[in-house]
Design an enzyme around this catalytic site. Structure first.
Site, PDB file in Angstrom:
ATOM      1  NE  ARG A   1      23.813  -4.695  38.619  1.00  0.00           N
ATOM      2  CZ  ARG A   1      25.114  -4.510  38.683  1.00  0.00           C
ATOM      3  NH1 ARG A   1      25.936  -5.525  38.904  1.00  0.00           N
ATOM      4  NH2 ARG A   1      25.616  -3.299  38.531  1.00  0.00           N
TER       5      ARG A   1
ATOM      6  CD  GLU B   1      -0.216  -4.370   9.802  1.00  0.00           C
ATOM      7  OE1 GLU B   1      -1.373  -4.477  10.250  1.00  0.00           O
ATOM      8  OE2 GLU B   1       0.473  -5.327   9.425  1.00  0.00           O
TER       9      GLU B   1
ATOM     10  CD  GLN C   1       8.556   2.675  47.665  1.00  0.00           C
ATOM     11  OE1 GLN C   1       9.023   3.803  47.808  1.00  0.00           O
ATOM     12  NE2 GLN C   1       7.559   2.236  48.400  1.00  0.00           N
TER      13      GLN C   1
ATOM     14  CD  GLN D   1      17.461   4.508  33.112  1.00  0.00           C
ATOM     15  OE1 GLN D   1      17.689   4.572  31.913  1.00  0.00           O
ATOM     16  NE2 GLN D   1      18.143   5.190  34.003  1.00  0.00           N
TER      17      GLN D   1
ATOM     18  CB  SER E   1       0.767   6.552  17.734  1.00  0.00           C
ATOM     19  OG  SER E   1       1.495   5.413  18.117  1.00  0.00           O
ATOM     20  CD  GLU E   2       1.807  10.283  15.440  1.00  0.00           C
ATOM     21  OE1 GLU E   2       1.987   9.230  14.809  1.00  0.00           O
ATOM     22  OE2 GLU E   2       2.567  10.653  16.363  1.00  0.00           O
TER      23      GLU E   2
ATOM     24  CG  LEU F   1      -1.776   1.226   1.480  1.00  0.00           C
ATOM     25  CD1 LEU F   1      -2.832   1.370   0.380  1.00  0.00           C
ATOM     26  CD2 LEU F   1      -2.488   1.144   2.850  1.00  0.00           C
TER      27      LEU F   1
HETATM   28  N1  CAA Z   1     -13.350   0.190   6.971  1.00  0.00           N
HETATM   29  C1  CAA Z   1     -14.117   0.377   5.874  1.00  0.00           C
HETATM   30  N2  CAA Z   1     -14.101   1.514   5.153  1.00  0.00           N
HETATM   31  C2  CAA Z   1     -13.296   2.504   5.566  1.00  0.00           C
HETATM   32  C3  CAA Z   1     -12.466   2.386   6.710  1.00  0.00           C
HETATM   33  C4  CAA Z   1     -12.532   1.164   7.427  1.00  0.00           C
HETATM   34  N3  CAA Z   1     -11.779   0.943   8.519  1.00  0.00           N
HETATM   35  N4  CAA Z   1     -11.775   3.531   6.873  1.00  0.00           N
HETATM   36  C5  CAA Z   1     -12.142   4.352   5.870  1.00  0.00           C
HETATM   37  N5  CAA Z   1     -13.046   3.726   5.085  1.00  0.00           N
HETATM   38  C6  CAA Z   1     -13.744   4.260   3.909  1.00  0.00           C
HETATM   39  C7  CAA Z   1     -14.532   5.503   4.285  1.00  0.00           C
HETATM   40  O1  CAA Z   1     -15.812   5.160   4.777  1.00  0.00           O
HETATM   41  C8  CAA Z   1     -14.606   6.247   2.970  1.00  0.00           C
HETATM   42  O2  CAA Z   1     -15.605   5.669   2.157  1.00  0.00           O
HETATM   43  P1  CAA Z   1     -16.789   6.581   1.511  1.00  0.00           P
HETATM   44  O3  CAA Z   1     -16.059   7.568   0.633  1.00  0.00           O
HETATM   45  O4  CAA Z   1     -17.637   5.614   0.775  1.00  0.00           O
HETATM   46  O5  CAA Z   1     -17.473   7.241   2.674  1.00  0.00           O
HETATM   47  C9  CAA Z   1     -13.280   5.914   2.294  1.00  0.00           C
HETATM   48  O6  CAA Z   1     -12.802   4.709   2.931  1.00  0.00           O
HETATM   49  C10 CAA Z   1     -12.258   7.010   2.487  1.00  0.00           C
HETATM   50  O7  CAA Z   1     -12.113   7.197   3.882  1.00  0.00           O
HETATM   51  P2  CAA Z   1     -11.489   8.499   4.556  1.00  0.00           P
HETATM   52  O8  CAA Z   1     -12.071   9.716   3.898  1.00  0.00           O
HETATM   53  O9  CAA Z   1     -11.596   8.351   6.023  1.00  0.00           O
HETATM   54  O10 CAA Z   1      -9.959   8.365   4.079  1.00  0.00           O
HETATM   55  P3  CAA Z   1      -8.726   9.279   4.395  1.00  0.00           P
HETATM   56  O11 CAA Z   1      -8.021   9.551   3.129  1.00  0.00           O
HETATM   57  O12 CAA Z   1      -9.123  10.453   5.258  1.00  0.00           O
HETATM   58  O13 CAA Z   1      -7.745   8.303   5.226  1.00  0.00           O
HETATM   59  C11 CAA Z   1      -6.858   7.080   7.130  1.00  0.00           C
HETATM   60  C12 CAA Z   1      -8.071   7.698   6.411  1.00  0.00           C
HETATM   61  C13 CAA Z   1      -7.473   6.341   8.296  1.00  0.00           C
HETATM   62  C14 CAA Z   1      -5.867   8.114   7.638  1.00  0.00           C
HETATM   63  C15 CAA Z   1      -6.145   6.076   6.157  1.00  0.00           C
HETATM   64  O14 CAA Z   1      -5.493   6.758   5.096  1.00  0.00           O
HETATM   65  C16 CAA Z   1      -5.117   5.217   6.869  1.00  0.00           C
HETATM   66  O15 CAA Z   1      -5.475   4.224   7.519  1.00  0.00           O
HETATM   67  N6  CAA Z   1      -3.798   5.554   6.746  1.00  0.00           N
HETATM   68  C17 CAA Z   1      -2.743   4.685   7.290  1.00  0.00           C
HETATM   69  C18 CAA Z   1      -2.309   3.671   6.281  1.00  0.00           C
HETATM   70  C19 CAA Z   1      -1.621   2.490   6.908  1.00  0.00           C
HETATM   71  O16 CAA Z   1      -2.032   1.956   7.920  1.00  0.00           O
HETATM   72  N7  CAA Z   1      -0.580   1.993   6.221  1.00  0.00           N
HETATM   73  C20 CAA Z   1       0.077   0.810   6.652  1.00  0.00           C
HETATM   74  C21 CAA Z   1       0.800   0.199   5.498  1.00  0.00           C
HETATM   75  S1  CAA Z   1       0.821  -1.556   5.521  1.00  0.00           S
HETATM   76  C22 CAA Z   1       2.002  -2.023   6.667  1.00  0.00           C
HETATM   77  O17 CAA Z   1       2.489  -1.246   7.425  1.00  0.00           O
HETATM   78  C23 CAA Z   1       2.296  -3.486   6.683  1.00  0.00           C
HETATM   79  C24 CAA Z   1       3.619  -3.809   7.278  1.00  0.00           C
HETATM   80  O18 CAA Z   1       4.629  -3.635   6.682  1.00  0.00           O
HETATM   81  C25 CAA Z   1       3.717  -4.438   8.586  1.00  0.00           C
END
Ligand code: CAA
Length: 384
Positions: free
Chosen positions: A273, A368, A284, A341, A371-372, A130
């Site tokens: 230790r 994934e 404590q 620590q 935190s933000e 992604l």
């Molecule tokens: N379930 C179902 N649908 C969802 C959803 C969910 N949890 N979250 C959002 N949607 C849908 C919304 O309902 C919306 O649909 P409609 O237009 O039909 O209403 C659509 O998706 C768009 O949603 P948003 O407007 O909320 O989207 P956004 O652009 O504002 O983004 C966000 C929201 C939560 C910040 C998202 O971009 C996000 O999760 N970002 C983080 C990405 C991430 O986690 N990346 C990890 C990469 S993979 C990885 O890390 C694997 C690894 O290596 C270990």
């Protein structure tokens, strides 16, 4: 409602603990130092049925519940978070996404082997593509294009920070098919790693989870057959969000395990230790650190269990999975820092494991969904 695990869940927890101690612990420091991929450990996990734990046995999985998966992730992460991240991506992003949203042909062709984790005696695992150079937290800003050519899609672009980028045989990839539609113009595809036009960037030299292989992946005129699109046209962004919602339980459990590993090492060390004439556990100042560690871990565990419990009952679980991930990952970072620590100078060198756990903890606050991002999801849910 009760707070007891079933016999099967306890057996899986024990099997994961035994695997972690016997198979992961012996060379975990060397693998971290050399950034060596844990091939033998992942093969063993596949033999245990842990690469497709929650997949229906008719598709090659072990048919276990999410709580069992969470317990296994936790135990393995206490010892080796590089092994557990590979397990997590295959289970909760790749296999879950295909089982939940793939069609029958896709399940038969890909899921049945991915859930086993082995094909022709070689590792057969998946990766989730992604993130891009300019699409991390802002995941809908996809620049990778899959152009509809009638018979197939033509894929061009770059994906970043891909866990198992090199070792995976199958990629689950999100790409823009209609930029004018924004997030509704994104699709998800199953892409085979050895198709022509796919190149890897160098292995990332990471702070933590150094045993896992992380790469950028470049796509140049890659032909993706139409039948490899997951779901109906434009479903890709929702697919990614739904899959990540489930995946976050796995990473929360990983963070919980990293915290638990650091706590267990600190407890043991503090009883051996001595300073100022007594074991440091009798001071404590150390007791309060240990008390806070175990309390915070329990708080994170309850949130993880709630998310897993809701998922197993097909209840809405996006709020609790984000809560579990943010609390568990922050607990992991805090606990591992305190563990270093407590160990003092010994905590700062490799042999005592806690410095590695501290480095491994950091990424759980990033991948994934940072935190933000988890706080964004939580805030949107309560405000809606
Ligand atoms: N379930 C179902 N649908 C969802 C959803 C969910 N949890 N979250 C959002 N949607 C849908 C919304 O309902 C919306 O649909 P409609 O237009 O039909 O209403 C659509 O998706 C768009 O949603 P948003 O407007 O909320 O989207 P956004 O652009 O504002 O983004 C966000 C929201 C939560 C910040 C998202 O971009 C996000 O999760 N970002 C983080 C990405 C991430 O986690 N990346 C990890 C990469 S993979 C990885 O890390 C694997 C690894 O290596 C270990």
């Amino acid at each position: 409602m009760d707070f007891f695990f079933s016999e099967e869940q306890l057996m899986i927890q024990q099997a994961a603990r035994t695997f972690a101690i016997n198979e992961c612990l012996p060379a975990v420091i060397e693998r971290d130092e050399k950034q060596a991929f844990p091939t033998a450990q992942i093969k063993k996990l596949a033999e245990l049925g842990f690469m497709g734990m929650m997949v229906d046995p008719k598709y090659g999985g072990a048919g276990m519940d999410t709580i069992s998966y969470m317990l296994a992730m936790e135990e393995i992460s206490k010892v080796d978070a590089s092994v557990s991240v590979i397990m997590s991506v295959n289970n909760s992003l790749v296999c879950y996404g295909l089982e939940e949203f793939g069609d029958e042909w896709q399940k038969e062709n890909y899921l049945t082997q991915l859930a086993k984790g082995i094909k022709d005696d070689k590792l057969y695992i998946g990766a989730f593509l992604l993130s891009e150079p300019e699409a991390g937290s802002d995941a809908s800003s996809q620049k990778t294009i899959a152009e509809d050519m009638g018979e197939y899609y033509l894929l061009n672009g770059v994906k970043n920070w891909i866990t198992s980028g090199n070792s995976a045989s199958v990629y689950i990839l999100m790409a823009q098919t209609d930029p004018s539609q924004g997030s509704k113009g994104i699709n998800a595809f199953i892409v085979e790693r050895d198709w022509p036009g796919i190149d890897l960037g160098p292995k990332e030299n990471k702070m933590g989870i150094r045993g896992s292989d992380t790469h950028s992946v470049h796509f140049s005129n890659v032909r993706v057959p139409k039948e490899n699109r997951i779901g109906k046209d434009g479903f890709g962004f929702k697919f990614a969000m739904k899959v990540l919602t489930a995946g976050r339980i796995g990473i929360a459990a990983q963070a919980l395990g990293i915290a638990g590993g650091a706590y267990e090492l600190s407890l043991k060390y503090s009883m051996q230790r001595k300073t100022f004439g007594k074991e440091i556990s009798r001071h404590q100042v150390i007791q309060f650190k240990l008390a806070d560690m175990v309390t915070r871990i329990e708080y994170a565990r309850l949130l993880c269990l709630k998310a897993a419990w809701e998922k197993d009952r097909n209840l809405e679980f996006s709020l609790s999975s984000s809560m579990a991930k943010v609390v568990a990952s922050e607990t992991a970072m805090w606990t591992t820092t305190e563990a270093v620590q407590i160990h003092g100078g010994y905590g700062f060198v490799k042999e005592y494991h806690v410095e590695r756990l501290m480095r491994d903890a950091k990424v759980t606050q990033i991948y994934e969904g940072t935190s933000e991002v988890q706080r964004m999801v939580i805030a949107r849910a309560i405000l809606n």
